[in-house]
Design an enzyme around this catalytic site. Structure first.
Site, PDB file in Angstrom:
ATOM      1  N   LYS A 184     -29.464 -19.067 -24.898  1.00 17.22           N
ATOM      2  CA  LYS A 184     -30.118 -20.387 -25.204  1.00 17.22           C
ATOM      3  C   LYS A 184     -29.803 -20.904 -26.684  1.00 17.22           C
ATOM      4  O   LYS A 184     -29.507 -19.995 -27.509  1.00 17.22           O
ATOM      5  CB  LYS A 184     -31.798 -20.024 -25.383  1.00 17.22           C
ATOM      6  CG  LYS A 184     -32.698 -20.976 -25.595  1.00 17.22           C
ATOM      7  CD  LYS A 184     -34.206 -20.472 -25.594  1.00 17.22           C
ATOM      8  CE  LYS A 184     -35.073 -21.562 -25.740  1.00 17.22           C
ATOM      9  NZ  LYS A 184     -36.570 -21.029 -25.844  1.00 17.22           N
ATOM     10  N   SER A 188     -39.489 -23.552 -22.286  1.00 16.17           N
ATOM     11  CA  SER A 188     -38.739 -24.479 -22.987  1.00 16.17           C
ATOM     12  C   SER A 188     -37.148 -23.757 -22.761  1.00 16.17           C
ATOM     13  O   SER A 188     -36.216 -24.549 -22.939  1.00 16.17           O
ATOM     14  CB  SER A 188     -38.577 -24.152 -24.452  1.00 16.17           C
ATOM     15  OG  SER A 188     -38.776 -22.881 -25.033  1.00 16.17           O
ATOM     16  N   SER A 229     -42.161 -19.686 -22.553  1.00 22.47           N
ATOM     17  CA  SER A 229     -40.830 -20.416 -22.411  1.00 22.47           C
ATOM     18  C   SER A 229     -39.897 -19.393 -21.676  1.00 22.47           C
ATOM     19  O   SER A 229     -38.594 -20.077 -21.555  1.00 22.47           O
ATOM     20  CB  SER A 229     -40.172 -20.651 -23.776  1.00 22.47           C
ATOM     21  OG  SER A 229     -41.024 -21.710 -24.462  1.00 22.47           O
TER      22      SER A 229
END
Lengths: 457, 436
Positions: free
Chosen positions: A76, A151, A175
């Site tokens: 990420k 996310s 997330s």
């Protein structure tokens, strides 16, 4: 070549048998990323990855054994990578090149993993759909025009679409688990403090968990056995011994007590998801598990309080990003970041602190107690990950409350600091559904045991 | 009318590393931004890990100031924006500091309450200068994250003299504990008095206060307090209330000047620092730490008075700093049975000997010698001098010709007939006077 059928183990066998080289796999993955239209990546580390793959091939030839040797993974874009641009998917950091790498990344690299790229996500990890990225939304790999969950949107998609073999995400209120559920992959949110947060851009420090996405439960256990452990640079990591996670995978679930919290199977839950999860629970019962209805009475208040504590910490953590240091002014923050900064600043202001933040922290203690009480009765808890199926891109962008409500089944797990594992549970109308397995602090091994059983159903 | 004064003092600890990272805390005079890392630069993803030694030292200072040490304590974030503050917040302590409710006794007999002693981190340093004709501000982060202890008193002072006495005592304690050099010139100790005036017949605290910030000398504290007392008294005498504000001391103008008028209390949005777990002491850990406290100035004064039979005046001077007190004790041991501690004290205090140059044992030797000379009266000595000068007229003749070396010859002659150890300095003076 398509590696969708390959597990990490298969890949490593292929390397050894010289069916393909790491360099070849990395190049194929990079080509796939370039061809991909889902916008899963912000940065592709092409040159670095290929040169690392060559080194890995050399090691493979020398007979060196490392658990992830030559295996391409993604991160990420909130994990700091030395010399590689790290944006947190925000324009504020659109040119930020870190001077150091997160210890979690270093551990993975020491285990032979090759960082193939940095994945898209909601800016600063703020969001449940991936749409808050300043680099455009990521799309769901199963249905065009649908969100992949956030996310850690790009990370989930990168694994679901076989663009790499595992991906690191962060989970502050769901997330990792939500996008894992929406993309039909396995997502782990470890116990708070199990994996070092150092070098991972903080969202809400007391809630952030460093976890990952994999194609299956076994690989989830493998990655955790690499990333977990005490880090002297992160004072919130704990010295608890790292379990032999893989040893749990073969254990059966006879006599295992599974709690089904009534608050997580109530009105707001899509009936089709409910049916799917309940079917899975019945299947586990057939394998000898004992299902028990339990109650987590502070669930609703916990969710409300999450949206006080989290923005409070966000407002403080984002204070450092100014034009003097990072070249981009604060006006570059997106709407969601601004919303959280304002909310958080408000709840911490004198005169409001006691009524909001302090009260919320008291409720947080009650949420923890709910789980402590529950785990006296049951070994694990199983719930849906999301009350709804993935929604269409754009559907909730103008309704932040609706967006926040997609986290109702995940945020309390962060409030309590316990681990949660999201595993695929099936499909409804062509869209994936996940279920989450929860356990007491440091019970990741048990989650893998149950997760493996669900996967085997 | 009576002044109401409270004090906030920041003391920089001399730990090897900074408060929350491994960087060297010894930043003074170093090249800018060479003692930095992701943590003290506040880079994304960096996390603070507290320095155990600094926490222990802060607690020891609290113990020395008779504070309670709560078993539970935590760090908090103080949020504000300033370019020298790397993270947008300072890690400090808000409602649960390491030390609470202490006290300190002053020479005047007054006892001052210590509200709290807490731990925090220093900020970076802004340097304003012109480069290529352009005014720029540079930031040096070497100081960022250096451990600071803040000591807050109750508003118990009513005059500048007591304040200076308190500051000297605090500095002395910090040095005794060996936790800070407490060097004013290097900024190890920063002083902020709060001053207001209570009108006659009024109870409670005045409804305003004036803070004088960042003073780096005891003399300036004294001057600024006295200046403020005058200034505020004049305003109050006109039936007005002084403005609540922050002022600074201007040494050139010999007055305090307005720096910032606070229209409302600043809101730092304090909340518990989530990156650092709370600190939990056990009682035995605190006891153990307490047992490592060295002898403190007050204790040393009492002991010196008792053990060496010295006056309060002497002991106060001898215990001013550890080097002097240690010197005295070594000398007292070395001189035992030869010379009394009082004699050593007299020599050390009255003759202002340089203790860096003369070893205690040597001092004892000299004092022993000179103490024997005391047996010869000056008259007796003078008689001998005259006798020698009379029997050796050449001495006077040579001396008048400018031959100073004859004095040494005369000294030798006197010593020879006296057959005693004599203070040659006194003897030299006598001879020269006689020769004149």
């Amino acid at each position: 070549m398509n590696y969708s059928a390959y597990s990490i183990k298969d890949l490593r066998k292929g390397f050894k048998k010289k069916q393909f080289s790491s360099e070849q796999v990395v190049k194929d993955c990079i080509n796939d990323i370039k061809d991909d239209k889902l916008n899963a990546f912000i940065t592709i580390c092409e040159d670095e990855a290929i040169s690392k793959a060559k080194e890995a091939d050399k090691k493979i030839n020398e007979g060196i054994e490392l658990p992830l040797l030559g295996v391409p993974i993604s991160l990420k874009d909130i994990y700091l990578t030395k010399g590689i641009k790290t944006t947190a998917a925000s324009k504020v950091l659109n040119n930020y090149i870190p001077q150091y790498s997160a210890p979690a990344v270093e551990k993975l690299e020491e285990s032979g993993a090759i960082i193939i790229g940095k994945t898209n996500c909601d800016a600063w990890a703020h969001g449940s759909s991936g749409e808050n990225s300043d680099f455009g939304p990521t799309e769901n790999p199963y249905l065009e025009g649908y969100v992949p969950g956030g996310s850690s949107s790009g990370s989930a998609v990168s694994v679901a679409k076989n663009l790499c073999f595992a991906s690191m995400g962060t989970d502050t209120g769901g997330s990792i688990r939500l996008p894992a559920s929406f993309c039909n992959v396995v997502g782990l949110k470890p116990t708070y403090g199990r994996v070092s947060r150092y070098g991972v851009i903080s969202m809400a420090s007391s809630l952030d968990s460093i976890g990952h996405f994999t194609k299956n439960v076994e690989e989830s256990a493998l990655i955790l056995s690499i990333t977990a452990g005490n880090d002297p640079k992160d004072g919130t990591t704990l010295s608890e011994k790292v379990d032999d996670y893989e040893s749990y995978l073969k254990k059966d679930i006879k006599e295992l007590r599974v709690g089904m919290p009534k608050e997580y199977f109530s009105d707001g839950l899509d009936i089709r998801i409910k049916n799917l999860i309940e079917q899975k629970l019945r299947d586990l019962e057939k394998l000898g598990a004992k299902i028990e209805i339990i109650s987590l009475p502070n669930t609703e208040h916990g969710t409300e309080c999450y949206y006080i504590i989290q923005p409070a910490e966000v407002s403080s953590n984002l204070g450092r990003y100014d034009e003097i240091r990072y070249g981009n002014g604060r006006e570059n923050f997106g709407d969601e970041a601004k919303r959280r900064i304002m909310l958080g600043t408000y709840v911490l202001s004198s005169g409001y602190y006691d009524a909001y933040y302090k009260k919320a922290m008291q409720v947080r203690t009650l949420v923890k107690k709910d789980f402590d009480e529950a785990f006296k009765k049951v070994d694990v808890i199983i719930t849906p990950v999301s009350p709804t199926l993935p929604w269409k891109i754009g559907e909730k962008v103008n309704d932040p409350m609706a967006m926040y409500l997609s986290d109702v089944y995940t945020v309390n797990i962060n409030m309590a600091g316990i681990p949660g594992l999201s595993v695929p549970a099936g499909f409804v109308d062509g869209l994936p559904v996940g279920l989450q397995i929860l356990g007491p602090h440091f019970s990741e091994g048990k989650l893998f045991q149950v997760g493996q059983a669900v996967e085997n159903l | 009318m009576k002044a109401v004064i409270g004090l906030e003092v920041h003391i920089e600890l001399k730990t090897k590393s900074k408060m929350f990272c491994g960087c060297s805390a010894d930043y003074f005079g170093q090249k800018p931004n060479t003692h930095t890392c992701p943590v003290c630069l506040g880079l994304p993803g960096a996390l603070p890990v507290p320095n155990k030694k600094a926490i222990e030292w802060c607690s020891m200072l609290g113990m020395a100031l008779n504070c309670d040490i709560p078993l539970f304590s935590k760090f908090d974030r103080k949020n504000y924006f300033y370019p020298d503050l790397a993270k947008g917040y300072q890690i400090s302590q808000y409602d649960e500091p390491f030390c609470l409710k202490g006290s300190i006794n002053l020479e005047s007999g007054k006892t001052i309450g210590i509200t709290r002693v807490h731990m925090e981190e220093d900020t970076g340093k802004l340097i304003h200068q012109a480069i290529d004709g352009q005014d720029v501000t540079l930031i040096d982060f070497n100081r960022s994250g250096v451990p600071l202890v803040e000591i807050v008193t109750e508003p118990d002072f009513d005059n500048a003299k007591d304040v200076v006495d308190y500051l000297k005592k605090l500095q002395q304690i910090a040095r005794y504990l060996d936790i800070s050099n407490a060097d004013m010139e290097k900024g190890d100790m920063r002083l902020e008095p709060n001053i207001s005036i209570r009108k006659a017949g009024e109870a409670g605290l005045p409804n305003y206060k004036v803070e004088v910030k960042n003073i780096n000398s005891f003399k300036f504290v004294e001057k600024s307090i006295n200046y403020e007392i005058d200034r505020q008294t004049k305003i109050l005498n006109e039936d007005k209330t002084p403005i609540q504000e922050t002022r600074g001391w201007d040494e050139n103008k010999q007055k305090t000047v307005t720096q910032r008028v606070k229209e409302e209390a600043s809101d730092y949005r304090y909340f518990p620092e989530p990156d650092i777990p709370p600190i939990r002491w056990t009682k035995s850990e605190i006891d153990k730490l307490r047992s490592t406290l060295p002898e403190l100035p007050q204790e040393k004064i009492s002991r010196f008075q008792k053990q060496y039979n010295l006056s309060l005046y002497d002991t106060t001077i001898l215990t001013e700093d550890l080097t002097t007190s240690e010197y005295f004790e070594t000398a007292a041991t070395a001189g035992a049975r030869k010379i009394s501690p009082k004699q050593i004290a007299n020599v050390m205090i009255n003759k202002k000997i340089n203790i860096d140059e003369i070893l205690p044992a040597k001092l004892i030797e000299e004092v022993t010698i000179s103490s024997k000379k005391i047996n010869i009266s000056e008259e007796e000595l003078l008689e001998a001098v005259r006798k020698i000068l009379k029997t050796n007229p050449k001495i006077a003749q040579d001396y008048k010709k400018g031959k100073d070396s004859v004095v040494q010859f005369a000294i030798g002659q006197v010593m020879y007939i006296m057959k005693k150890k004599i203070d040659t300095e006194i003897l030299r003076k006598l001879i020269i006077e006689e020769l004149k």
